[in-house]
Design an enzyme around this catalytic site. Structure first.
Site, PDB file in Angstrom:
ATOM      1  N   LYS A 177       0.807  -1.211   0.000  1.00 19.44           N
ATOM      2  CA  LYS A 177       0.000   0.000   0.000  1.00 19.44           C
ATOM      3  C   LYS A 177       0.851   1.276   0.000  1.00 19.44           C
ATOM      4  O   LYS A 177       0.369   2.332  -0.394  1.00 19.44           O
ATOM      5  CB  LYS A 177      -0.965  -0.025   1.169  1.00 19.44           C
ATOM      6  CG  LYS A 177      -1.998  -1.144   0.973  1.00 19.44           C
ATOM      7  CD  LYS A 177      -3.070  -1.160   2.018  1.00 19.44           C
ATOM      8  CE  LYS A 177      -4.165  -2.151   1.670  1.00 19.44           C
ATOM      9  NZ  LYS A 177      -3.765  -3.551   1.907  1.00 19.44           N
TER      10      LYS A 177
HETATM   11  C1  LIG Z   1      -4.400  -4.601   1.443  1.00 16.19           C
HETATM   12  C2  LIG Z   1      -3.659  -5.858   1.322  1.00 16.19           C
HETATM   13  C3  LIG Z   1      -4.097  -6.903   0.484  1.00 16.19           C
HETATM   14  C4  LIG Z   1      -5.392  -6.813  -0.281  1.00 16.19           C
HETATM   15  O1  LIG Z   1      -5.366  -5.831  -1.289  1.00 16.19           O
HETATM   16  P1  LIG Z   1      -6.731  -5.240  -1.839  1.00 16.19           P
HETATM   17  O2  LIG Z   1      -6.366  -4.134  -2.749  1.00 16.19           O
HETATM   18  O3  LIG Z   1      -7.506  -4.774  -0.644  1.00 16.19           O
HETATM   19  O4  LIG Z   1      -7.427  -6.368  -2.545  1.00 16.19           O
HETATM   20  C5  LIG Z   1      -3.312  -8.021   0.381  1.00 16.19           C
HETATM   21  N1  LIG Z   1      -2.166  -8.149   1.077  1.00 16.19           N
HETATM   22  C6  LIG Z   1      -1.726  -7.187   1.895  1.00 16.19           C
HETATM   23  C7  LIG Z   1      -0.473  -7.407   2.643  1.00 16.19           C
HETATM   24  C8  LIG Z   1      -2.436  -5.999   2.038  1.00 16.19           C
HETATM   25  O5  LIG Z   1      -1.986  -5.051   2.842  1.00 16.19           O
END
Ligand SMILES: *Cc1c(COP(=O)(O)O)cnc(C)c1O
Length: 460
Positions: free
Chosen positions: A110
């Protein structure tokens, strides 16, 4: 480039307004009016670009209200905070490619979007001489990445709700140890979905939203999806030859990451299939494989950032599945509200299976995958990434290159990794330095009135 709502109820807005709006004023999500395409030749011409250069080439297609030099500077600043020169490097292990998305400040993918979004917010607010109150819900990773994206930035206050006790200890520390005055952590007694509902409710109250200039950082913000499109292209350039199709395996929660892959494909990236990997919260797997989109309750798993039932970005995909018919999207969400499910035609389900395939991976398989991968390759997978790797291993992929998105650093979810391998996880400096830091956080019932009052009292 203008942006419209998936529910068809707003006049088109430009990029900067789309970023500031977050959730569209009609309750839908924003999407570009048309999707810019690139040719195979153009894609080839991007082979030697650095990550920030590629990001500029891709992102600038969607942005026509920020001068190029400014956008470029924003992008460069955002990726300079990563601790790997390639930003999102690709490694090859055991017949699959691993796209490492965890080299940012909070060690999860993210950061790729939220470092960019933080700088973008600051830029737009400064230009407009405005303030912004960010309100977001997190199952762990979004919150810490968002907080680190905007900490100390002028004109921005951030309120992040997380489900008390349901994030990993490292995630909680990464959030609550940020003591900048503009950062406010709220630990709510409830699930991530409860937190997300509160945020949706506050955002849906237009008078409140306008009075306090509320903005979003969860993946409903278009700029996040946009930033994530870049690494699909970056990875493709590392692993594929001209025109060669690639399969991407994406550990999925809120559907933001995989939707970015869908956009990359619509822009012209040769993608064979997007593999949507889920943990026990497998509503999307049931939907793709059986056509059943009915909401269950959230189960706690080893991969908490995927512990989600109602994936907000799924609405963006539905907009395309429903042939860009905002009325049909609205009707679907009305049905979801009243009946707890959405019904699809056979034609629509056929289209879904052309776009995606899916597998759900449970606790034991996740642990076994982490353990086996470590023994066979020496490489540590975090539990989210392991879900995607396991899902990919179950497919017959022939000679198609398979790229698994590594969404978090294994040390971020160390307990699961230790359980799987029986060995301690090497702790990177970014985590080691959190130990013993003072923290600040307010605990609250999962109640939108209480949260609203806290925001009002804090922002004034
Ligand atoms: C947020 C997240 C996901 C999922 O991603 P989305 O965009 O919500 O589908 C998967 N793995 C990790 C480590 C995350 O932080």
């Amino acid at each position: 480039m203008r942006y419209i709502s998936t529910r068809g109820g707003i006049a088109p807005v430009r990029f900067k307004d789309a970023v500031m709006m977050g959730l569209a004023d009609d309750g839908g999500l924003l999407l570009p009016e048309s999707i810019p395409a690139f040719s195979a030749e153009e894609l080839e011409s991007w082979r030697t670009l650095t990550y920030p250069q590629l990001a500029f080439n891709v992102i600038s297609r969607f942005v026509d209200d920020i001068p190029a030099a400014d956008l470029q500077a924003l992008i460069e600043r955002s990726y300079a905070t990563f601790n790997h020169p390639e930003v999102t490097p690709v490694v090859q292990k055991d017949g699959v490619y691993i796209l490492e998305l965890f080299h940012g400040v909070t060690l999860a993918f993210k950061d790729v979007a939220l470092q960019f979004l933080g700088n973008l917010f600051e830029y737009i607010l400064h230009e407009r001489n405005e303030r912004l109150t960010i309100v977001g819900a997190t199952s762990g990773d979004t919150g810490s990445a968002a907080i680190h994206g905007v900490r100390g930035k002028a004109g921005i206050s951030i309120f992040i709700l997380h489900p008390h006790g349901k994030t990993s200890p490292v995630q909680a520390q990464q959030m609550t140890s940020v003591l900048d005055e503009n950062v406010h952590n709220i630990a709510a007694d409830g699930t991530f979905d409860d937190c997300q509902d509160i945020v949706k409710e506050l955002m849906g109250d237009l008078a409140f939203k306008q009075k306090y200039s509320l903005g979003a950082v969860n993946s409903i913000n278009w700029a996040r999806v946009l930033a994530q499109v870049v690494y699909y292209i970056y990875a493709w350039l590392r692993v594929a030859e001209k025109g060669q199709k690639v399969l991407f395996s994406v550990p999925t929660g809120n559907f933001g990451d995989i939707f970015a892959g869908y956009m990359a494909q619509k822009m012209g990236l040769p993608i064979e299939k997007l593999l949507l990997a889920t943990n026990e919260n497998n509503i999307l797997t049931r939907f793709i494989n059986q056509g059943d989109y009915s909401v269950g309750s959230v189960v706690q798993t080893l991969s908490p950032s995927m512990d989600i039932q109602v994936a907000s970005n799924f609405e963006r995909y539905l907009y395309y599945l429903f042939n860009q018919d905002g009325g049909r999207v609205s009707a679907a969400f009305t049905q979801l509200k009243t009946e707890g499910k959405i019904s699809f035609s056979n034609e629509e389900l056929q289209q879904v299976r052309q776009d995606f395939c899916s597998a759900s991976v449970g606790r034991e398989e996740t642990l076994a995958t982490i353990g086996r991968f470590k023994r066979e390759t020496g490489y540590l997978l975090d539990p989210h990434t392991a879900v995607g790797v396991r899902a990919a291993q179950q497919l017959e992929t022939g000679t198609t290159p398979v790229v698994c998105l590594a969404t978090a650093h294994p040390a971020k979810f160390g307990d699961a990794v230790v359980e799987a391998t029986g060995e301690p996880v090497p702790v990177p400096p970014a985590i080691a330095q959190l130990e013993g830091l003072p923290t600040r956080c307010v605990r609250m019932a999962a109640d939108s009135e209480q949260v609203r009052n806290f925001i009002i009292a804090t922002v004034g």
